[in-house]
Design a protein around this motif. Structure first.
Motif, short mmCIF file in Angstrom:
data_model
loop_
_atom_site.label_atom_id
_atom_site.label_comp_id
_atom_site.label_asym_id
_atom_site.label_seq_id
_atom_site.Cartn_x
_atom_site.Cartn_y
_atom_site.Cartn_z
N VAL A 113 74.06 18.46 93.93
CA VAL A 113 75.13 18.61 94.93
C VAL A 113 76.08 19.74 94.55
CG1 VAL A 113 76.66 16.84 93.92
CG2 VAL A 113 76.84 17.38 96.34
N SER A 114 76.27 19.99 93.26
CA SER A 114 77.16 21.09 92.86
C SER A 114 76.59 22.46 93.21
CB SER A 114 77.50 21.02 91.37
OG SER A 114 78.61 20.19 91.15
N ALA A 115 75.28 22.56 93.36
CA ALA A 115 74.70 23.82 93.84
C ALA A 115 75.24 24.12 95.24
CB ALA A 115 73.17 23.73 93.85
N MET A 116 75.32 23.09 96.06
CA MET A 116 75.84 23.27 97.42
C MET A 116 77.35 23.52 97.41
SD MET A 116 73.33 23.26 99.43
CE MET A 116 72.19 23.88 98.22
N ILE A 117 78.06 22.86 96.50
CA ILE A 117 79.50 23.10 96.36
C ILE A 117 79.72 24.57 95.99
CG2 ILE A 117 81.54 22.56 94.96
CD1 ILE A 117 80.32 19.64 94.75
N GLY A 118 78.89 25.09 95.08
CA GLY A 118 78.99 26.50 94.69
C GLY A 118 78.70 27.44 95.84
N ILE A 119 77.70 27.12 96.65
CA ILE A 119 77.37 27.93 97.82
C ILE A 119 78.56 28.01 98.77
CG2 ILE A 119 76.04 27.78 99.99
CD1 ILE A 119 73.57 27.19 98.23
N LEU A 120 79.16 26.85 99.07
CA LEU A 120 80.30 26.82 99.98
C LEU A 120 81.50 27.57 99.40
CD1 LEU A 120 80.05 23.11 101.20
CD2 LEU A 120 79.60 25.16 102.56
N ALA A 121 81.71 27.44 98.09
CA ALA A 121 82.82 28.14 97.44
C ALA A 121 82.62 29.65 97.50
CB ALA A 121 82.96 27.67 96.00
N ALA A 122 81.36 30.09 97.30
CA ALA A 122 81.06 31.52 97.31
C ALA A 122 81.17 32.11 98.71
CB ALA A 122 79.67 31.77 96.74
N ILE A 123 80.96 31.30 99.73
CA ILE A 123 81.16 31.76 101.10
C ILE A 123 82.66 31.93 101.36
CG2 ILE A 123 80.99 31.07 103.54
CD1 ILE A 123 78.31 29.67 102.76
N ARG A 124 83.43 30.97 100.88
CA ARG A 124 84.88 31.00 101.12
C ARG A 124 85.57 32.09 100.31
NH1 ARG A 124 88.35 25.59 100.44
NH2 ARG A 124 86.46 24.58 101.22
N ARG A 125 85.12 32.28 99.07
CA ARG A 125 85.78 33.26 98.18
C ARG A 125 84.72 34.14 97.49
NH1 ARG A 125 90.50 30.88 95.94
NH2 ARG A 125 90.60 32.63 94.50
N ALA A 137 68.58 22.39 93.83
CA ALA A 137 69.45 22.50 95.01
C ALA A 137 68.72 22.10 96.28
CB ALA A 137 69.94 23.94 95.15
N SER A 138 69.45 21.51 97.21
CA SER A 138 68.88 21.22 98.53
C SER A 138 69.97 21.28 99.59
CB SER A 138 68.24 19.83 98.57
OG SER A 138 67.76 19.55 99.87
N PRO A 139 69.76 22.08 100.65
CA PRO A 139 70.76 22.15 101.72
C PRO A 139 70.71 20.95 102.65
CG PRO A 139 68.90 23.55 102.27
CD PRO A 139 68.62 22.99 100.90
N ARG A 140 69.57 20.22 102.62
CA ARG A 140 69.43 19.02 103.45
C ARG A 140 68.29 18.18 102.87
NH1 ARG A 140 69.84 17.03 109.14
NH2 ARG A 140 67.92 15.94 109.63
N ARG A 215 72.11 23.97 106.04
CA ARG A 215 71.14 25.03 106.35
C ARG A 215 71.77 26.17 107.14
NH1 ARG A 215 66.54 21.74 109.26
NH2 ARG A 215 68.43 20.75 110.10
N GLY A 216 72.69 25.82 108.02
CA GLY A 216 73.28 26.82 108.91
C GLY A 216 74.19 27.82 108.24
N VAL A 217 74.66 27.55 107.03
CA VAL A 217 75.62 28.47 106.38
C VAL A 217 74.97 29.32 105.28
CG1 VAL A 217 77.54 26.91 106.87
CG2 VAL A 217 76.45 26.82 104.62
N LEU A 218 73.71 29.05 104.95
CA LEU A 218 73.09 29.74 103.82
C LEU A 218 73.13 31.26 103.96
CD1 LEU A 218 69.92 27.49 103.27
CD2 LEU A 218 72.08 27.42 102.00
N GLY A 219 72.97 31.74 105.17
CA GLY A 219 72.96 33.19 105.42
C GLY A 219 74.30 33.87 105.16
N ALA A 242 61.61 27.44 98.35
CA ALA A 242 61.13 28.54 99.20
C ALA A 242 62.03 28.71 100.42
CB ALA A 242 59.69 28.28 99.63
N TYR A 243 62.50 27.60 100.97
CA TYR A 243 63.41 27.64 102.12
C TYR A 243 64.71 28.35 101.73
CZ TYR A 243 66.11 26.18 106.18
OH TYR A 243 66.89 26.20 107.32
N LEU A 244 65.25 27.99 100.56
CA LEU A 244 66.49 28.63 100.10
C LEU A 244 66.29 30.13 99.91
CD1 LEU A 244 67.68 25.94 97.53
CD2 LEU A 244 68.91 26.62 99.61
N LYS A 245 65.17 30.52 99.32
CA LYS A 245 64.89 31.95 99.11
C LYS A 245 64.84 32.69 100.44
CE LYS A 245 61.52 35.21 97.17
NZ LYS A 245 62.52 36.18 96.73
#
Length: 284
Positions: A113-125, A137-140, A215-219, A242-245
């Protein structure tokens, strides 16, 4: 209720509040390097999950460790059921910690879950994160029409029912499955930190994680990413890597570990450490 308001004030990152947050979430900074490395643990563990990995990075990095507010090592009075309904509140905590420590650039390793927390943090900052290293990691987690997350809704509801009916029995069954490999010490350690969690908090966080869909925010991610995935993980099928990549916005590589289990930092640190080192060294 005082603890909840403390976390809210602390997460705002101002004055004595940010110091309070560092205390509540057991923030530690170890090592003497110039570069900052953040290690963020997943569901069911706490920062001790990194103990077998940490010695390999202390010389070259200033390592930031902390506990998610849901961890059993944090006073459960600080867990606000109204606030932590989505992963965004955990992102607030992470960013408040980095601001309080005056970190302006870091490498981030997040498990589960912290992989996703990191993704959201990196989008914000985006300016804060030099690279994201995403372990298990898994987005869903739920399957969708054209997406294999690994679980059907009915299966997940059975897991929640088992957690609610007899948490101890659920932990005893789940810990060996999650560890995957025959590593009794890792099963004991994961069981210990799961048992440390208050069962109602554990169930609530599980629901939050399994009902999230990022999934919708990965890009929107711009930082380079390294996805580290084991060959067989009860929680995350290899297809998710593979989906994340394919969908992360930053330059992304996948590292497949030829081992079993969702917790390689507990069960196979000797396999994980060289991959982490390579991921960190390849930054440019």
């Amino acid at each position: 209720m005082g603890g909840n308001s403390n976390v809210r004030a602390a997460a705002a990152g101002n004055g004595s509040g940010s110091g309070k947050l560092l205390e509540i979430l057991n923030v530690r900074v170890v090592g003497g390097g110039e570069r900052v490395l953040v290690l963020s643990h997943g569901f069911g563990t706490d920062q001790s999950a990194w103990n077998r990995v940490l010695p390999y990075f202390q010389r070259d990095y200033r390592v930031v460790l902390y506990d998610l507010v849901c961890a059993g090592s944090v006073n459960p009075d600080h867990f606000d059921f109204r606030r932590y309904t989505t992963l965004d509140a955990y992102v607030d905590d992470l960013l408040a910690i980095l601001d309080a420590l005056r970190v302006d650039r870091c490498f981030f390793v997040g498990h589960s879950v912290s992989a996703m927390i990191g993704i959201l943090a990196a989008i914000r900052r985006p300016e804060l994160f030099l690279k994201l290293i995403l372990v298990g990691a898994s987005p869903r987690f739920l399957n969708d029409r054209d997406y294999h997350g690994g679980f059907e809704r009915g299966e997940i509801e059975k897991v929640f029912a088992a957690m609610e009916a007899n948490y101890d029995a659920w932990v005893r069954g789940f810990a060996p499955l999650a560890v995957g490999a025959d590593v009794p010490a890792a099963v004991r350690e994961f069981s210990r930190t799961l048992f440390n969690m208050r069962p109602d908090i554990s169930l609530f966080v599980s629901r939050t994680v399994f009902n999230s869909d990022l999934r919708g925010v990965l890009g929107l991610v711009r930082a380079p990413c390294v996805v580290i995935q084991t060959a067989k993980d009860v929680s995350v099928p290899v297809s998710v890597a593979a989906y994340l990549k394919a969908h992360l916005g930053g330059r992304t590589t996948v590292e497949l570990l030829p081992i079993e289990g969702h917790l390689p930092h507990l069960s196979a640190p000797a396999a994980l450490v060289p991959v982490l080192r390579r991921a960190l060294a390849s930054h440019r």
